[in-house]
Motif scaffolding. Sequence first.
Motif, PDB file in Angstrom:
ATOM      1  N   GLY A 248      -2.817   6.811  -3.022  1.00 47.74           N
ATOM      2  CA  GLY A 248      -2.963   5.818  -1.967  1.00 47.74           C
ATOM      3  C   GLY A 248      -1.947   4.698  -2.088  1.00 47.74           C
ATOM      4  O   GLY A 248      -1.356   4.259  -1.090  1.00 47.74           O
ATOM      5  N   THR A 249      -1.719   4.248  -3.293  1.00 42.77           N
ATOM      6  CA  THR A 249      -0.746   3.177  -3.524  1.00 42.77           C
ATOM      7  C   THR A 249       0.676   3.642  -3.245  1.00 42.77           C
ATOM      8  O   THR A 249       1.461   2.948  -2.588  1.00 42.77           O
ATOM      9  CB  THR A 249      -0.853   2.670  -4.974  1.00 42.77           C
ATOM     10  OG1 THR A 249      -2.192   2.239  -5.226  1.00 42.77           O
ATOM     11  CG2 THR A 249       0.091   1.505  -5.208  1.00 42.77           C
ATOM     12  N   ALA A 250       0.996   4.840  -3.715  1.00 44.84           N
ATOM     13  CA  ALA A 250       2.335   5.388  -3.496  1.00 44.84           C
ATOM     14  C   ALA A 250       2.602   5.586  -2.005  1.00 44.84           C
ATOM     15  O   ALA A 250       3.703   5.291  -1.511  1.00 44.84           O
ATOM     16  CB  ALA A 250       2.491   6.709  -4.241  1.00 44.84           C
ATOM     17  N   ALA A 251       1.597   6.079  -1.289  1.00 47.08           N
ATOM     18  CA  ALA A 251       1.751   6.305   0.149  1.00 47.08           C
ATOM     19  C   ALA A 251       1.932   4.995   0.894  1.00 47.08           C
ATOM     20  O   ALA A 251       2.748   4.901   1.820  1.00 47.08           O
ATOM     21  CB  ALA A 251       0.540   7.061   0.685  1.00 47.08           C
ATOM     22  N   PHE A 252       1.179   3.975   0.488  1.00 48.49           N
ATOM     23  CA  PHE A 252       1.305   2.662   1.132  1.00 48.49           C
ATOM     24  C   PHE A 252       2.716   2.107   0.955  1.00 48.49           C
ATOM     25  O   PHE A 252       3.334   1.619   1.900  1.00 48.49           O
ATOM     26  CB  PHE A 252       0.273   1.703   0.547  1.00 48.49           C
ATOM     27  CG  PHE A 252       0.378   0.307   1.082  1.00 48.49           C
ATOM     28  CD1 PHE A 252      -0.186  -0.043   2.306  1.00 48.49           C
ATOM     29  CD2 PHE A 252       1.060  -0.676   0.358  1.00 48.49           C
ATOM     30  CE1 PHE A 252      -0.068  -1.336   2.798  1.00 48.49           C
ATOM     31  CE2 PHE A 252       1.176  -1.971   0.843  1.00 48.49           C
ATOM     32  CZ  PHE A 252       0.609  -2.300   2.069  1.00 48.49           C
TER      33      PHE A 252
END
Length: 263
Positions: A248-252
């Motif tokens: 989720g963090t990487a995608a954001f």
Amino acid sequence: MGLETILFDAQSGVARITLNRPDRLNSFNTMMHGELAGVLDEVAGRDDLRTVLLTGAGRGFCAGQDLSDRAVAAGAEPVDLGDSVDRYYAPLIRRLTTLAKPVICAVNGVAAGAGANIALACDIVIAARSAKFIQSFANIGLIPDSGGTWILPRLVGQARALGLALTGDPLPAETAAEWGLIWKCVDDAALMDEAGALAERFASGPTRGYAETKRLIRGAWSRSLDAELDLERDAMRELGRSDDYREGTAAFLAKRKPVFTGR
């Protein structure tokens, strides 16, 4: 699975469960209790099923207990309704509220008696505009079971809870949404599309995060703020180690859609 009283379909991470006794407004008999319990146990044990969508067949969601299944008549020997609650209804409410996956209820028509409270035990309730919620217990000299006396005052306050429970008057879905009893009221024709889209969203979402959110919010009634802050710390510590948090963090940061695995 050889089911007779419910329909069960599992696709793309969504467990779709339909109460299927439309000629009896999907009221519960012993067989339906057993079949639904078995399906929910299977869902709980399958990692590939990441959300539940519960609804009813025909023109209603669920009319509660099928009274003809008990064959109670004036002057007959008393029956132990506490045994029925203990054996069937309380375990069902516990299954729904503790399942570590989001449970959506699409209320497609009348939800009465235990049927109303089974719907309200789900995590998110979306109702068709024509649906009604009826605490019909008072009409036969009973109290709202299946968690009704617990959940009603917490959702709508004591005055409205008592009004619903003592009068047994139908509550239209639109009013239920205005009161905060349910998540949303939608046009009848849009109900299953709306509920299905939400189920698909949850099925591709961060399952562990959903499960911890559900666990903490549902248990918060009995805890102090200090205790809740400690539990939030512990949950954040654990979830921070998850694959879904990293994704989720990487995608954001990459400005792309995340691909969650539920791990």
